[in-house]
Design a protein around this motif. Structure first.
Motif, PDB file in Angstrom:
ATOM      1  N   ARG A  17       0.699  -1.074  -0.095  1.00  0.00           N
ATOM      2  CA  ARG A  17       0.080   0.031  -0.023  1.00  0.00           C
ATOM      3  C   ARG A  17       1.100   1.357  -0.075  1.00  0.00           C
ATOM      4  O   ARG A  17       0.598   2.077  -0.832  1.00  0.00           O
ATOM      5  N   ALA A  22      -2.981  -0.440  -4.710  1.00  0.00           N
ATOM      6  CA  ALA A  22      -4.405  -0.616  -4.060  1.00  0.00           C
ATOM      7  C   ALA A  22      -4.496  -1.881  -3.423  1.00  0.00           C
ATOM      8  O   ALA A  22      -4.201  -2.875  -4.110  1.00  0.00           O
ATOM      9  N   ARG A  24      -7.282  -4.659  -2.244  1.00  0.00           N
ATOM     10  CA  ARG A  24      -8.593  -4.616  -2.323  1.00  0.00           C
ATOM     11  C   ARG A  24      -9.174  -5.435  -1.241  1.00  0.00           C
ATOM     12  O   ARG A  24      -8.406  -6.268  -0.566  1.00  0.00           O
ATOM     13  N   GLU A  25     -10.337  -5.626  -1.069  1.00  0.00           N
ATOM     14  CA  GLU A  25     -11.145  -6.333  -0.062  1.00  0.00           C
ATOM     15  C   GLU A  25     -11.071  -7.662  -0.787  1.00  0.00           C
ATOM     16  O   GLU A  25     -11.081  -7.921  -1.812  1.00  0.00           O
ATOM     17  N   SER A  27     -12.127 -10.959  -2.448  1.00  0.00           N
ATOM     18  CA  SER A  27     -12.913 -11.424  -3.506  1.00  0.00           C
ATOM     19  C   SER A  27     -13.991 -12.514  -2.991  1.00  0.00           C
ATOM     20  O   SER A  27     -13.909 -13.124  -2.007  1.00  0.00           O
TER      21      SER A  27
END
Length: 110
Positions: A17, A22, A24-25, A27
């Motif tokens: 980061r 990025a 991400r949450e 999946s």
């Protein structure tokens, strides 16, 4: 026991980061896989332990080699925390084997 990898994984994600990537949450497939493993651990502990053994030993052995190559090729030789272990890895792996054997010693062959 040396099995906990989430804390060091979180450190690696934070480093990525900070590099501008990025994060991400999880999946849908990742969340489904997590649920599957949780259910498997309750419904079929032998299958779960077999899966755990294969995954854990793969990450600790072959994964470390892959991690080094990735670090050399695309991370400017940055060693990720996930591939670092507190203590002697061979002894940690033997401890895991011993504990898994203890858990399984009363299982039937079936």
């Amino acid at each position: 026991m040396g099995l906990e990898r989430s804390e060091v994984l979180a450190k690696d994600l934070e480093w990525f980061r900070q590099q501008g990537h990025a994060i991400r949450e999880p999946s849908t497939p990742g969340v489904s896989y997590t649920r599957y493993l949780e259910e498997l651990s309750e419904k079929d502990p032998q299958a779960f332990i077999c899966h755990f053994y294969n995954t854990y030993f793969a990450h600790s052995a072959g994964g470390r080699m892959i991690g080094r190559k990735v670090a050399e090729k695309i991370l400017d030789k940055k060693e990720l925390e996930f591939y670092k272990w507190d203590g002697d890895l061979s002894q940690l792996l033997q401890n895991v084997r011993d504990k898994l054997n203890k858990v399984a010693e009363n299982w039937t062959r079936e």
